[in-house]
Design a protein around this motif. Structure first.
Motif, short mmCIF file in Angstrom:
data_model
loop_
_atom_site.label_atom_id
_atom_site.label_comp_id
_atom_site.label_asym_id
_atom_site.label_seq_id
_atom_site.Cartn_x
_atom_site.Cartn_y
_atom_site.Cartn_z
N TYR A 86 31.20 45.08 44.29
CA TYR A 86 30.98 46.45 44.73
C TYR A 86 30.12 47.20 43.72
O TYR A 86 30.30 47.04 42.50
CB TYR A 86 32.31 47.17 44.91
CG TYR A 86 33.10 46.74 46.12
CD1 TYR A 86 33.02 47.43 47.32
CD2 TYR A 86 33.94 45.63 46.06
CE1 TYR A 86 33.75 47.04 48.42
CE2 TYR A 86 34.68 45.22 47.16
CZ TYR A 86 34.57 45.93 48.34
OH TYR A 86 35.30 45.54 49.43
N VAL A 90 44.31 40.80 43.27
CA VAL A 90 44.55 42.23 43.14
C VAL A 90 45.42 42.68 44.32
O VAL A 90 45.05 42.51 45.47
CB VAL A 90 43.23 43.03 43.13
CG1 VAL A 90 43.51 44.52 42.99
CG2 VAL A 90 42.33 42.55 42.00
N PHE A 93 45.64 46.47 39.50
CA PHE A 93 44.43 46.72 38.72
C PHE A 93 44.66 48.03 37.98
O PHE A 93 44.73 49.09 38.60
CB PHE A 93 43.22 46.81 39.65
CG PHE A 93 41.90 46.86 38.92
CD1 PHE A 93 41.14 45.71 38.76
CD2 PHE A 93 41.41 48.06 38.42
CE1 PHE A 93 39.91 45.75 38.11
CE2 PHE A 93 40.19 48.11 37.77
CZ PHE A 93 39.44 46.95 37.60
N ILE A 95 37.44 54.58 41.89
CA ILE A 95 37.84 53.18 41.75
C ILE A 95 39.02 52.88 42.66
O ILE A 95 39.05 51.85 43.37
CB ILE A 95 38.20 52.86 40.29
CG1 ILE A 95 36.96 53.04 39.39
CG2 ILE A 95 38.75 51.44 40.17
CD1 ILE A 95 37.26 52.89 37.91
N LEU A 132 35.91 42.22 43.50
CA LEU A 132 35.70 43.65 43.25
C LEU A 132 34.39 43.90 42.52
O LEU A 132 33.72 44.91 42.75
CB LEU A 132 36.85 44.22 42.41
CG LEU A 132 38.19 44.41 43.11
CD1 LEU A 132 39.22 44.92 42.12
CD2 LEU A 132 38.05 45.38 44.28
N VAL A 151 39.81 39.65 41.56
CA VAL A 151 39.10 40.54 40.63
C VAL A 151 37.60 40.33 40.74
O VAL A 151 36.82 41.28 40.79
CB VAL A 151 39.57 40.31 39.18
CG1 VAL A 151 38.74 41.14 38.21
CG2 VAL A 151 41.05 40.66 39.03
N THR A 161 37.91 52.61 46.26
CA THR A 161 37.19 51.35 46.52
C THR A 161 38.15 50.18 46.65
O THR A 161 38.02 49.35 47.55
CB THR A 161 36.18 51.08 45.38
OG1 THR A 161 35.24 52.17 45.32
CG2 THR A 161 35.43 49.79 45.63
N ILE A 162 39.12 50.12 45.74
CA ILE A 162 40.06 49.00 45.76
C ILE A 162 40.95 49.06 47.00
O ILE A 162 41.20 48.05 47.66
CB ILE A 162 40.92 48.97 44.48
CG1 ILE A 162 40.03 48.64 43.28
CG2 ILE A 162 42.05 47.97 44.61
CD1 ILE A 162 40.74 48.68 41.95
N LYS A 163 41.41 50.25 47.36
CA LYS A 163 42.24 50.38 48.56
C LYS A 163 41.46 50.02 49.82
O LYS A 163 42.00 49.39 50.74
CB LYS A 163 42.80 51.80 48.66
CG LYS A 163 43.92 52.08 47.66
CD LYS A 163 44.56 53.44 47.89
CE LYS A 163 45.76 53.62 46.97
NZ LYS A 163 46.43 54.93 47.17
N THR A 222 46.66 49.28 42.77
CA THR A 222 46.06 49.97 41.63
C THR A 222 47.12 50.78 40.90
O THR A 222 48.17 51.12 41.46
CB THR A 222 44.95 50.93 42.09
OG1 THR A 222 45.52 51.93 42.95
CG2 THR A 222 43.86 50.18 42.83
N LEU A 278 42.33 39.44 47.87
CA LEU A 278 41.31 40.14 47.09
C LEU A 278 41.42 39.70 45.64
O LEU A 278 42.45 39.87 44.99
CB LEU A 278 41.52 41.65 47.21
CG LEU A 278 40.55 42.52 46.40
CD1 LEU A 278 39.12 42.34 46.89
CD2 LEU A 278 40.96 43.99 46.47
#
Length: 389
Positions: free
Chosen positions: A10, A29, A52, A118, A7, A4, A121-123, A32, A2
Motif C-alpha cells: 500500500y 496481521v 500491528f 494507518i 501491507l 505484513v 488502511t489496515i482495517k 491494529t 493478511l
C-alpha cells in the motif's frame, strides 16, 4: 490472510524503514493497536497476538532503556509488527535488533503519517481479505458438479444481488508477474459490484487471478462486446493481461458453468501461449477439459504415461520430451530434430518406437491418439491450481 509484507504494497507504507525482524514479514496481521501510555504490566492485558502496533514511545521519551523494555514485552506478546514514529526516537539498539530478529517480529521507523490513516488502511485490508474469502467460498460451491440449479441461482445472488440473467465471465491474470502484483492491482478494484439500468458486474479475486462476472438486462446485446468495453475501461488489455472468456449464458443458474468455461479457456491459453481467447474457439479442449477426470479418460492417459515413463527410466532415453515437441510442432520431424540438435532419422525412430510401446503402431489415428495424450498432459498441469473443477 493478511501478511505484513502485503501491507507494504500500500502507498501509505512506501517510506516505512525496516530496521530488524525481516523474517517476520510473513507474520499474519489480525488487527491494529496503539502503544503510548501503557506500563509493561498492562501489555499482557491490552495487546493481542497478531496486532500491528504503532507508537511514538511517548511515555518513555526520556528513558531509552525503558522504551526498549516495553518493546521487548510487545515482541514477546507476538504482535505482528511494531512501527515507531520518529518523534522521540530515531533508532534502536543493536541488542533490541537482535531480540527482534530472534523472535521474528519486524520493527519499522516512519514519519509524517497519522496513526488514523494507518489504522484505516489496515482495517480496509482486513475487510478485503475477509470478503475475498467469502467470495471464494461462494465460487467453490458454484463449481461443485452436484449443485442444483436453484442453489446455483441463490449463490449467484449472494455474490451480487443485482446480477441479471444474461451473463458472461472472464478469467484474467497479469503477464509475467508475481501473485503480490495482482493482489496489489486488485485492491484498486476491490468490492466492485456495480449496477445501472442496463448491466451489472462484479470483480472477484480467485486462485491467483481475477474473475470478472458481467451481466446484462437484455439478451439482445452482445455480451462479449459489453464485457470487452468494461475490461477496456478498467485497464485490462492484452499488453498486460491474459484475457480468457466464457460463452454467453442466459440464466443465473448457469453462472458456475460460465466460470468453469472462463477457467478452461485460461488453461488452454497458457498451453498455446495465447493472450486473448474465448471458450467457443477452444476446439477439442471444450471436450477434454470437462471430462479430464472421468475414469475412462484417466485410464487412457495413465496407460500412455506409465508406458513411456517406464521405458525412459529403464532405457535411459528421453522419449517423453521428444513426444511433447513432436506434438508441439504438429508432427514436423525436421523441426523437432532441429530443436533437439538430432538427426531427423533419430526423431523418426523415436516416434516409431513410441507407437510400438503404446501399441498403436501406424494406425490411421495414431497421431491423433498421441495428440490427445499430450494435450491431456498439458491440461492436467495447467489446471492443478483449480482442483475443484
Amino acid at each position: 490472510m493478511l501478511l505484513v509484507k502485503n501491507l507494504l504494497l500500500y502507498p501509505i507504507f512506501r517510506d516505512f524503514q525496516l530496521v530488524s525482524g525481516h523474517k517476520g514479514l510473513t507474520n499474519e496481521v489480525t488487527g491494529t493497536a496503539i502503544f503510548e501510555w501503557e506500563s509493561p504490566e498492562d501489555v499482557d492485558k491490552t495487546f493481542e497476538e497478531g496486532e500491528f502496533v504503532m507508537t511514538t514511545l511517548l511515555k518513555a521519551k526520556d528513558d531509552p532503556e525503558y522504551a526498549e523494555k516495553c518493546l521487548e514485552i510487545l515482541i514477546l506478546k507476538r504482535v505482528s509488527a511494531i512501527a515507531i514514529k520518529k518523534v522521540y526516537f530515531n533508532e534502536i539498539s543493536e541488542s533490541l535488533k537482535s531480540f527482534s530478529n530472534h523472535h521474528n517480529v519486524p520493527i519499522f521507523f516512519f514519519s509524517d503519517i497519522y496513526f488514523d490513516d494507518i489504522i484505516f488502511t489496515i482495517k480496509s485490508a482486513l475487510t478485503y481479505n475477509t470478503m475475498n474469502t467469502y467470495y471464494e467460498e461462494k465460487i467453490n460451491k458454484l463449481l461443485d458438479p452436484s449443485i442444483n440449479p436453484l442453489l446455483s441461482e441463490k449463490i449467484a445472488k449472494e455474490i451480487n444481488p443485482t446480477f441479471y440473467n444474461n451473463l458472461i465471465c472472464c478469467y484474467s491474470t497479469l503477464k509475467d508477474s508475481i501473485h503480490d502484483d495482482l493482489d496489489h492491482y486488485y485492491r484498486s478494484l476491490f468490492n466492485i459490484n456495480h449496477k445501472d439500468v442496463h448491466y451489472s458486474y462484479s470483480v472477484i479475486k480467485y486462485k491467483q487471478g481475477l474473475l470478472i462476472i458481467y451481466t446484462n438486462r437484455t439478451d439482445t446485446i452482445d455480451l462479449k462486446s459489453g464485457l470487452m468495453n468494461f475490461l477496456d475501461s478498467m485497464g485490462f488489455n492484452t499488453s498486460n493481461f491474459i484475457i480468457s472468456l466464457s460463452s454467453s449464458h442466459h440464466h443465473l443458474n448457469e453462472l458456475g458453468k460460465a466460470i468453469k468455461e472462463s477457467i478452461y479457456t485460461y488453461a488452454s491459453s497458457l498451453i498455446d501461449n495465447i493472450d486473448f481467447q474465448d471458450f467457443d474457439s477452444l476446439g477439442l479442449d471444450k471436450l477434454l477439459m470437462p471430462i479430464r477426470n472421468e475414469g475412462w479418460v484417466l485410464e487412457y492417459y495413465n496407460n500412455f504415461y506409465e508406458k513411456i515413463s517406464e521405458y525412459d527410466a529403464y532405457s535411459n532415453t528421453d522419449f517423453f520430451n521428444t513426444l511433447l515437441d513432436y506434438i508441439q510442432y504438429d508432427g514436423d520431424l525436421q523441426l523437432v530434430a532441429k530443436k533437439k540438435f538430432l538427426h531427423v532419422n533419430t526423431i523418426r525412430y523415436r516416434i516409431k518406437k513410441m507407437k510400438e510401446i503404446l501399441n498403436i503402431g501406424e494406425s490411421a489415428d495414431s497421431f491423433h491418439q498421441l495428440y490427445v495424450f499430450v494435450r491431456l498432459y498439458h491440461i492436467y498441469n495447467n489446471l492443478l491450481r483449480f482442483n475443484d473443477l
